[in-house]
Scaffold this motif. Structure first.
Motif, short mmCIF file in Angstrom:
data_model
loop_
_atom_site.label_atom_id
_atom_site.label_comp_id
_atom_site.label_asym_id
_atom_site.label_seq_id
_atom_site.Cartn_x
_atom_site.Cartn_y
_atom_site.Cartn_z
N MET A 23 78.80 40.09 -3.75
CA MET A 23 77.57 40.78 -3.44
C MET A 23 76.69 40.18 -2.33
O MET A 23 75.71 40.74 -1.70
N SER A 24 77.06 38.72 -2.13
CA SER A 24 76.24 38.00 -1.43
C SER A 24 76.85 37.34 -0.06
O SER A 24 76.17 37.16 0.73
N GLU A 25 77.99 37.22 -0.20
CA GLU A 25 78.83 36.70 1.10
C GLU A 25 80.32 36.62 0.57
O GLU A 25 80.66 37.20 -0.32
N PHE A 26 80.73 36.12 1.52
CA PHE A 26 82.54 35.74 1.62
C PHE A 26 83.51 37.01 1.77
O PHE A 26 84.30 36.59 2.34
N TYR A 27 83.09 38.00 1.35
CA TYR A 27 83.85 39.32 1.56
C TYR A 27 83.47 40.36 2.44
O TYR A 27 83.40 41.69 2.11
N GLY A 28 83.00 40.11 3.71
CA GLY A 28 82.50 40.88 4.59
C GLY A 28 80.83 41.18 4.29
O GLY A 28 80.33 40.91 3.63
N PRO A 29 80.68 42.58 4.76
CA PRO A 29 79.05 42.87 4.84
C PRO A 29 78.75 43.13 3.49
O PRO A 29 79.41 43.71 2.47
N THR A 30 77.60 42.98 3.18
CA THR A 30 76.92 43.18 1.78
C THR A 30 75.66 44.05 1.92
O THR A 30 75.10 44.41 3.06
N ASN A 31 75.50 44.81 0.76
CA ASN A 31 74.37 45.83 0.76
C ASN A 31 73.87 45.62 -0.55
O ASN A 31 74.34 45.85 -1.63
#
Length: 328
Positions: A23-31
């Motif tokens: 939810m905050s980083e590492f796997y692409g854009p966050t929302n």
């Protein structure tokens, strides 16, 4: 939602938890709004076990969870972690599991979360210098002070767990575990069961590979950290994809999605195992939670063991530097 027990007297939590890192980083854009919708939906579905760390988003993930945790404090068991220190260079990490640093880290986490007590506090990694007895002894002091309820350790060896448990009961051990990361079966799963310690697998979906949704590197966002992971590298990924066709066929036979198959298999490996698949999307969350109601027969389990024996995945689960921080 079915429940399972943490160790150390922490009581029961949902049989499947939620890893919040992505939810905050590492796997692409966050929302942010999307993340809050997912957190709220998780609670509606009976998820009570939520996992974060001070290093995720360099504190941002704890801050993101703050309102949700405080508003639902009586229904949320929260785990966070310390010891990985980030710098401005994303490739540089420093590990400090000393009592002195831990005392600073826990205060910072409590402030970001806006709560008075952390349910489960992990040493995220060990620095290889501080004796485990010193780290766990200092964490036991935090319990006496009321700042945490239970002690967790991550990516440790079975021998280290025994030494730690001799100082204070360890509530949970967190390590990567899935069909393509089966090393904990050598000693850790049995040791946890013997000592009454919960085993909490992270990345039980093989960092998304076992969902069947990653078939090429172009499926990943440019800033997705899996671009740097050996199992997703050219060559290794192609070899690993050879497993997917048979795996999907097994999921069809079991009457569930590939993600549910992966999670149901993890759950079937022991009643003390509580996986924490991570997602920032409601649809994936709902699919994952459905695994709690999937029962795998002996034929399915045998087919999975045959397809994914220990060491089946091509490539290490971390870079060489990352692997040096595990199994200490």
């Amino acid at each position: 939602m079915k429940t399972r027990n943490l160790g150390g007297g922490l009581g029961s939590v949902s049989a499947i938890g939620l890893g919040c890192m992505g939810m905050s980083e590492f796997y692409g854009p966050t929302n942010r709004d999307q993340s809050y919708e997912t957190l709220d939906r998780a609670l509606e579905l009976g998820v009570t076990f939520y996992d974060t760390a001070d290093t995720y988003g360099i504190g941002a993930n704890e801050t993101l969870l703050s309102d949700f945790v405080r508003q639902n404090r009586d229904n949320v068991t929260l785990a966070t972690k310390f010891a990985i220190i980030r710098s401005d260079d994303p490739d540089v990490r420093h590990i400090d599991s000393s009592p002195a640093y831990m005392k600073q880290a826990v205060e910072a986490s409590l402030k970001r979360l806006g709560i008075d007590q952390i349910d489960l506090y992990y040493a995220h990694r060990l620095d290889g210098v501080t004796p485990i007895e010193d780290t766990v002894g200092a964490m036991a002091d935090l319990i006496k002070e009321g700042k945490i309820r239970g002690i967790g350790l991550s990516e440790i060896s079975a021998q280290t767990l025994r030494r730690a448990n001799a100082v204070h009961p360890v509530a949970a051990v967190q390590t990567e575990y899935s069909l393509w990361s089966r090393d904990p079966e050598a000693e850790m799963l049995a040791t946890c069961a013997e000592l009454g310690t919960a085993f909490v697998p992270y990345s039980p979906l093989g960092r998304g590979f076992l969902t069947g949704k990653v078939t090429t590197l172009s499926d990943l966002a440019d800033d997705d950290f899996r671009h740097t992971q050996p199992r997703f590298a050219d060559g290794n990924l192609d070899q690993n994809l050879n497993l997917l066709e048979q795996y999907r066929a097994i999921a069809d036979s079991a009457g569930c999605s590939p993600a549910q198959l992966a999670l149901a298999w993890v759950l079937a490996q022991g009643d003390h195992i509580i996986p924490i698949p991570g997602t920032k999307r409601r649809t994936y969350l709902e699919d994952n939670i459905g695994a709690a109601d999937v029962t795998l027969n002996e034929d399915i389990l045998t087919r999975l063991d045959t397809l994914f024996p220990r060491g089946a995945a091509a490539g290490d689960r971390y870079t060489e530097q990352g692997m040096q921080m595990t199994n200490l």
